[in-house]
Design an enzyme around this catalytic site. Sequence first.
Site, mmCIF file in Angstrom:
data_model
loop_
_atom_site.group_PDB
_atom_site.id
_atom_site.type_symbol
_atom_site.label_atom_id
_atom_site.label_comp_id
_atom_site.label_asym_id
_atom_site.label_seq_id
_atom_site.Cartn_x
_atom_site.Cartn_y
_atom_site.Cartn_z
ATOM 1 N N ARG A 185 -10.067 2.020 9.524
ATOM 2 C CA ARG A 185 -9.151 3.057 9.087
ATOM 3 C C ARG A 185 -8.777 3.929 10.274
ATOM 4 N NH1 ARG A 185 -7.643 0.321 5.911
ATOM 5 N NH2 ARG A 185 -7.619 0.444 3.639
ATOM 6 N N HIS A 243 -0.753 -2.719 11.522
ATOM 7 C CA HIS A 243 -1.606 -2.902 10.343
ATOM 8 C C HIS A 243 -1.408 -4.298 9.738
ATOM 9 C CE1 HIS A 243 -3.813 -0.450 7.043
ATOM 10 N NE2 HIS A 243 -4.278 -1.693 7.118
#
Length: 310
Positions: A226, A274
């Site tokens: 994250r 991502h």
Amino acid sequence: MTLLIDIRQPEWMREAILRDTLAPHLPDVELLCGISEKRDDVVMAAVVDLYPDVIELAPNLKLVQKLGAGVDGILHGTGLPEHIRVTRLVTDLPATEIAEYCLAHVLQFQRNLHTHRADEAAKNWNPLPPKLTSETTVGVLGLGVIGGLTAKKFASLGYKVVGWSKSQKQFEGLDCRFGDEALDGVLKAADYLVCILPSTDATRDFINSQRLALMKPNAVIINAGRGDLIVDQDLIAALDSGAIAHAVLDVFRQEPLPGEHPFWEHPKITVTPHVSGWHQGDALLDVAKNYMRLVAGEPLLNEVDRKAGY
């Protein structure tokens, strides 16, 4: 009762694609793609991130199903009422993809491919010895489904692997450590530090200047967990000072990463948008299973502990 599908990431998946995947398994259920007006009949929402308008427009919402693993985009800053339950998808497919992503970047450094590409452009013949796998230590922070699979993948190829988690985990043949006291040793040992921790109160800003200072000057950080695990400015300072060698980042505090962010142009940072774990495979059918379990009052699949954050 209605199941809302609210993805808002067409580059990954459109709502209609998931609707068509779920429809044969929920033939008598309305599958609503997006929401623009109040709907009292919506009891479950399948989302990537939870937007405030969903909570406002679906006052009888009982369950939010994350279409993936990390739930920080649902739990943090959304105003989600405490009575609404949260579930996530758990599958080996994106875990395998994330492990492959981390391995791909490690191999580039092991084989000096960054340097060879620059030498090629300069027409510079510069033979360099690759680094020995058996003498390379990979530290893996986070030993859940994804981290555990990643650690085992590296170990199977002959790397020295040191895994770390908040609570005790055991994997056959792996050096698994846990707790705050064991963390410093992992940071000091790692030639590559693979971060696959969830975003929680305990992990936010986890990799800061103090912990970066413990690492080897030739160490490479790979963050596929994250974005808020690493303090951005502390990472840049560590790279600029030579405290560590490089950072590979697939996740960020703000996504998409703003064009003015210094990560884009930093010579020691590799940015990817991502993409480390992409496909969910048959795990998407758990959305239908959880809808049926919710309606029937049965235990849900992969329910999140909202206090723990995962």
